[in-house]
Write an enzyme that holds these catalytic residues in place. Structure first.
Site, PDB file in Angstrom:
ATOM      1  N   ALA A  68      40.171  40.028  43.808  1.00  0.00           N
ATOM      2  CA  ALA A  68      41.401  39.607  44.475  1.00  0.00           C
ATOM      3  C   ALA A  68      41.070  38.553  45.525  1.00  0.00           C
ATOM      4  O   ALA A  68      39.922  38.398  45.953  1.00  0.00           O
ATOM      5  CB  ALA A  68      42.084  40.804  45.131  1.00  0.00           C
ATOM      6  N   GLY A 111      39.636  43.226  41.373  1.00  0.00           N
ATOM      7  CA  GLY A 111      40.858  42.965  40.631  1.00  0.00           C
ATOM      8  C   GLY A 111      40.591  42.337  39.274  1.00  0.00           C
ATOM      9  O   GLY A 111      41.355  42.543  38.332  1.00  0.00           O
ATOM     10  N   GLU A 114      39.862  45.168  37.027  1.00  0.00           N
ATOM     11  CA  GLU A 114      41.119  45.888  36.778  1.00  0.00           C
ATOM     12  C   GLU A 114      42.012  45.116  35.805  1.00  0.00           C
ATOM     13  O   GLU A 114      42.680  45.707  34.954  1.00  0.00           O
ATOM     14  CB  GLU A 114      41.841  46.135  38.102  1.00  0.00           C
ATOM     15  CG  GLU A 114      41.120  47.171  38.962  1.00  0.00           C
ATOM     16  CD  GLU A 114      41.666  47.248  40.375  1.00  0.00           C
ATOM     17  OE1 GLU A 114      42.014  48.354  40.805  1.00  0.00           O
ATOM     18  OE2 GLU A 114      41.746  46.208  41.065  1.00  0.00           O
ATOM     19  N   GLU A 134      35.216  47.159  45.889  1.00  0.00           N
ATOM     20  CA  GLU A 134      36.130  47.229  47.038  1.00  0.00           C
ATOM     21  C   GLU A 134      35.575  48.059  48.186  1.00  0.00           C
ATOM     22  O   GLU A 134      35.881  47.795  49.361  1.00  0.00           O
ATOM     23  CB  GLU A 134      37.483  47.805  46.588  1.00  0.00           C
ATOM     24  CG  GLU A 134      38.309  46.880  45.712  1.00  0.00           C
ATOM     25  CD  GLU A 134      38.020  47.025  44.224  1.00  0.00           C
ATOM     26  OE1 GLU A 134      38.796  46.506  43.419  1.00  0.00           O
ATOM     27  OE2 GLU A 134      36.993  47.660  43.873  1.00  0.00           O
TER      28      GLU A 134
END
Length: 260
Positions: A68, A111, A114, A134
């Site tokens: 992200a 991300g 994911e 993370e």
């Protein structure tokens, strides 16, 4: 082949294959809000397009997506990030009915990992790295990492990767069942396209209902899942593709599916 350029993605069509390429090379395809909005819009457009039967999602050789966009979220508060509800965009990816193949090279972290796990089939280059780092910045996965990774590789391995933030190689991911196929970096995208072409030859309506039935396993008990599968199986006997497929089998010829 047709190519369209957005600010953060490239969109192409190749016969019956829709291709979306993440395109923020200066930040290793970090997933900011604008990129995710463009991505979901492109996926939904392909989903509505009857001439497209399979979607490929990819990045660059160096990075599928390194995570992200931390700069974008670093000053958020609990209330501000909740009110923006950016994960609603991710929920729309779950609703794409056509199969999505992830063609992954380089970093697929946070991300990015994911997003890969939101796809239906994963083809990786030998250089691909997968992980949920993370924990290293004081948070946890928020776009499904704790749930999808655990369902694929099991509690103990998922716990290790999420609590340490350690990435794994493409070979490790393949051994754990996270990746379908590993190919040399110069061939991984071709391998994804080969798989997409194979699926595109099948009945589009059968592919759609098969994907729907497989995904149902994540939401139901085995008894409910079996009932759902049978319902979809019965429904296909109302399709022209079922008649064509079975006639072609009996007549020993290739089937010509129309998606009707």
């Amino acid at each position: 082949m047709m190519t369209l350029t957005n600010q953060n993605i490239l969109v192409e069509t190749d016969d019956q294959i829709g291709i979306v390429k993440l395109n923020r090379p200066k930040v290793l395809n970090a997933l900011n809000h604008e990129l995710m909005d463009e991505l979901v819009t492109a996926l939904e457009a392909f989903d509505r397009n009857d001439s497209i039967r399979v979607i490929i999602l990819t990045g660059s050789e160096r990075a599928f997506a390194a995570g992200a966009d931390i700069k974008e979220m670093s000053d958020e508060t609990t209330v501000s990030i909740m009110l923006k509800d950016r994960f609603a965009t991710w929920d729309r990816i779950r609703n794409i009915k056509k199969p999505i193949i992830a063609a992954v090279s380089g970093f697929a972290l946070g991300g990015g990992c994911e997003l890969v796990m939101n796809c239906d089939i994963i083809v990786a280059s030998e250089t691909a790295q997968f992980g949920q780092p993370e924990i290293n910045i004081g948070v946890i996965p928020g776009a499904g990492g704790t749930q999808r990774l655990t369902r694929v590789i099991g509690k103990h391995k998922a716990m290790e990767l999420i609590l340490t933030g350690r990435p794994i190689t493409a070979a490790e991911a393949h051994a754990l069942g996270l990746v379908n196929k590993v190919a040399p970096v110069e061939l991984y995208f071709d391998a994804a396209k080969e798989l997409a072409r194979e699926i595109a030859k099948k009945s589009p309506i059968a592919v759609r209902l098969a994907k729907e039935a497989v995904l149902k396993t994540f939401d139901t008990s085995i008894s409910e899942g079996l009932q759902f599968e049978r319902k979809n199986f019965y429904m296909l006997f109302a399709s022209e593709d079922q008649k064509e497929g079975m006639r072609a089998f009996l007549e020993k010829r290739p089937a010509s599916f129309t998606g009707r």
